[in-house]
Design a protein around this motif. Structure first.
Motif, mmCIF file in Angstrom:
data_model
loop_
_atom_site.group_PDB
_atom_site.id
_atom_site.type_symbol
_atom_site.label_atom_id
_atom_site.label_comp_id
_atom_site.label_asym_id
_atom_site.label_seq_id
_atom_site.Cartn_x
_atom_site.Cartn_y
_atom_site.Cartn_z
ATOM 1 N N ASP A 40 0.829 -1.197 0.000
ATOM 2 C CA ASP A 40 0.000 0.000 0.000
ATOM 3 C C ASP A 40 0.864 1.248 0.000
ATOM 4 N N VAL A 41 0.524 2.175 -0.866
ATOM 5 C CA VAL A 41 1.206 3.466 -0.944
ATOM 6 C C VAL A 41 0.148 4.562 -0.855
ATOM 7 N N THR A 42 0.343 5.506 0.041
ATOM 8 C CA THR A 42 -0.557 6.658 0.114
ATOM 9 C C THR A 42 -0.084 7.698 -0.888
ATOM 10 N N VAL A 43 -0.949 8.024 -1.837
ATOM 11 C CA VAL A 43 -0.592 8.936 -2.922
ATOM 12 C C VAL A 43 -1.299 10.272 -2.704
ATOM 13 N N TYR A 44 -0.520 11.353 -2.643
ATOM 14 C CA TYR A 44 -1.052 12.692 -2.430
ATOM 15 C C TYR A 44 -1.035 13.475 -3.739
ATOM 16 N N PHE A 45 -2.162 14.084 -4.072
ATOM 17 C CA PHE A 45 -2.278 14.949 -5.242
ATOM 18 C C PHE A 45 -2.567 16.369 -4.771
ATOM 19 N N MET A 103 -10.126 21.090 -5.732
ATOM 20 C CA MET A 103 -10.195 22.516 -6.002
ATOM 21 C C MET A 103 -8.790 23.120 -6.038
ATOM 22 N N PRO A 104 -8.615 24.268 -6.709
ATOM 23 C CA PRO A 104 -7.298 24.927 -6.744
ATOM 24 C C PRO A 104 -6.748 25.165 -5.342
ATOM 25 N N GLY A 105 -5.491 24.805 -5.149
ATOM 26 C CA GLY A 105 -4.835 24.994 -3.862
ATOM 27 C C GLY A 105 -5.103 23.908 -2.841
ATOM 28 N N GLU A 106 -5.975 22.943 -3.177
ATOM 29 C CA GLU A 106 -6.291 21.888 -2.231
ATOM 30 C C GLU A 106 -5.585 20.575 -2.606
ATOM 31 N N SER A 107 -5.649 19.612 -1.688
ATOM 32 C CA SER A 107 -5.012 18.313 -1.883
ATOM 33 C C SER A 107 -5.982 17.197 -1.525
ATOM 34 N N ALA A 108 -5.708 16.021 -2.051
ATOM 35 C CA ALA A 108 -6.461 14.821 -1.679
ATOM 36 C C ALA A 108 -5.513 13.641 -1.813
ATOM 37 N N LEU A 133 -0.879 3.914 -12.736
ATOM 38 C CA LEU A 133 -0.827 5.153 -13.500
ATOM 39 C C LEU A 133 -2.095 5.961 -13.237
ATOM 40 N N PHE A 134 -1.959 7.288 -13.220
ATOM 41 C CA PHE A 134 -3.094 8.174 -12.989
ATOM 42 C C PHE A 134 -3.095 9.299 -14.017
ATOM 43 N N ASP A 135 -4.288 9.632 -14.506
ATOM 44 C CA ASP A 135 -4.463 10.743 -15.434
ATOM 45 C C ASP A 135 -5.299 11.822 -14.769
ATOM 46 N N VAL A 136 -4.903 13.075 -14.985
ATOM 47 C CA VAL A 136 -5.602 14.228 -14.418
ATOM 48 C C VAL A 136 -6.333 14.958 -15.543
ATOM 49 N N TYR A 137 -7.590 15.318 -15.285
ATOM 50 C CA TYR A 137 -8.404 16.039 -16.260
ATOM 51 C C TYR A 137 -9.014 17.272 -15.601
ATOM 52 N N TYR A 138 -9.302 18.284 -16.437
ATOM 53 C CA TYR A 138 -10.119 19.374 -15.938
ATOM 54 C C TYR A 138 -11.455 18.820 -15.444
ATOM 55 N N HIS A 187 4.125 11.875 -3.485
ATOM 56 C CA HIS A 187 3.471 13.174 -3.621
ATOM 57 C C HIS A 187 3.550 13.642 -5.072
ATOM 58 N N PHE A 188 2.407 14.022 -5.635
ATOM 59 C CA PHE A 188 2.346 14.530 -6.996
ATOM 60 C C PHE A 188 1.788 15.954 -6.986
ATOM 61 N N ILE A 189 2.458 16.839 -7.703
ATOM 62 C CA ILE A 189 2.016 18.229 -7.838
ATOM 63 C C ILE A 189 1.405 18.404 -9.219
#
Length: 347
Positions: free
Chosen positions: A74-79, A108-113, A122-127, A152-154
């Motif tokens: 298990d890996v905790t992944v932060y976006f 939301m902008p400036g927030e994390s999850a 693999l993860f893809d980010v979309y608007y 951690h991913f920015i």
């Protein structure tokens, strides 16, 4: 974070059976099931099925795998969302018959999850809201740390560059190879309504529609839209700035054409824009093992190409560091057979 919590709770309320990735909050842990409509898509040499929920195998991996295996740990992944618009995150399932799975509905902008996942995912980010899913992510990430408990991913893609490319849209060219005129209707992804978007396409002629990745269209015989019996159903599986040809044939010719396109393969063209030579490895989606794709190094400033298949994922390493360092970048094939995709290797 409060807004994200409310969305998570809503998803749990709507889902009859919670399953899948675990979305973590400071004071709670909730399971989220994505509410995706299952649909089958036929078009441009591809047959895809996107389905709802999170695959059972993700839940059972840690129970059935050997304890301590680095792939199953298990890996905790932060976006963290560092751009000016809200985004959503999908797990990129390497099995194309299953599609993508939404694992974070909104950041939301400036927030994390954060979510619990495994190395190699693999993860893809979309608007937000994402209507370009599978075809035009704004940014992609992979969990690569072997022994880490966290990653951690920015989210910090170039918004101006992305908007400029997206403004170009996709030039969809509908070619009528039947012996009667056709009409093209756009299908609203929200309410399923249909709107005519092109002039009547005469037999042997082309009709052009400027659209976006992931949009749906139905093609009808001219004047027969009310019959709800389209001759072709199309999903635009190209990226912004590209052309996308839609051949409207009779069923037998369509089958023969798709077989020819499959035999042509999918071309990957890679340009090395780094100042060091690189090697490219194909990643087996089942085992996450890597296999050398290019036997020769790709020198700085040079381009190489090879034939591959839709959905294949590749990692790029500095030459000589493939066993000691993480990849410098990765890319995945998203086009269909008979097409070409171009990638640039840069930091």
């Amino acid at each position: 974070m409060q807004r994200l919590t409310l969305l998570a709770l809503s998803a749990v309320t709507l889902a009859s059976k919670s399953s899948g990735f675990v979305l973590n909050q400071p004071t709670m842990r909730v399971n989220i099931a994505s509410a995706f409509l299952m649909f089958t898509v036929f078009g441009q040499g591809q047959h895809k099925k996107a389905s709802a929920g999170t695959p059972k195998s993700l839940i059972e991996e840690s129970e059935t795998s050997e304890e301590g295996s680095p792939e199953e740990k298990d890996v905790t992944v932060y976006f963290t969302n560092s751009v000016s618009r809200p985004v959503e995150v999908y797990w990129n399932n390497p099995d194309l018959t299953e599609g993508h799975y939404k694992v974070i509905p909104l950041i939301m902008p400036g927030e994390s999850a954060n979510i619990s996942s495994h190395r190699g995912h693999l993860f893809d980010v979309y608007y937000y809201p994402g209507v370009d899913v599978l075809f035009d992510p704004v940014q992609s990430f992979e969990i690569t740390e072997e022994d880490a408990n966290e990653e951690h991913f920015i989210i910090n893609f170039n918004e101006k560059e992305h908007e400029e490319r997206r403004a170009l849209g996709v030039k969809a060219i509908f070619r009528n190879r039947l012996d009667f005129p056709l009409e093209v209707f756009w299908v609203d992804h929200v309410d399923g309504g249909e709107k005519k978007v092109a002039s009547t396409i005469e037999s042997g002629k082309d009709g052009v529609v400027t659209t976006h990745p992931g949009y749906f269209f139905k093609v009808y015989p001219a004047g027969l839209h009310e019959t709800n019996n389209p001759v072709k159903f199309v999903e635009i599986s190209a990226r912004s700035g590209e052309e996308y040809y839609v051949m409207v044939d009779n069923p037998k010719e369509e089958e023969e054409r798709q077989e020819r396109r499959k035999n042509m393969g999918l071309e990957a063209h890679i340009t090395n824009k780094l100042d060091r030579a690189v090697k490219i490895y194909w990643i087996d989606p089942e085992t996450q093992e890597k296999y050398l794709q290019t036997t020769e190094d790709i020198p700085p400033g040079k381009t190489t190409w090879f034939k591959t298949h839709p959905g294949h994922t590749f990692h790029v390493y500095h030459s000589g560091e493939e066993d000691t360092h993480d990849p410098v970048t990765m890319f995945q094939m998203t086009a269909g057979y008979g097409r070409r995709e171009q990638f640039e290797v840069e930091l």
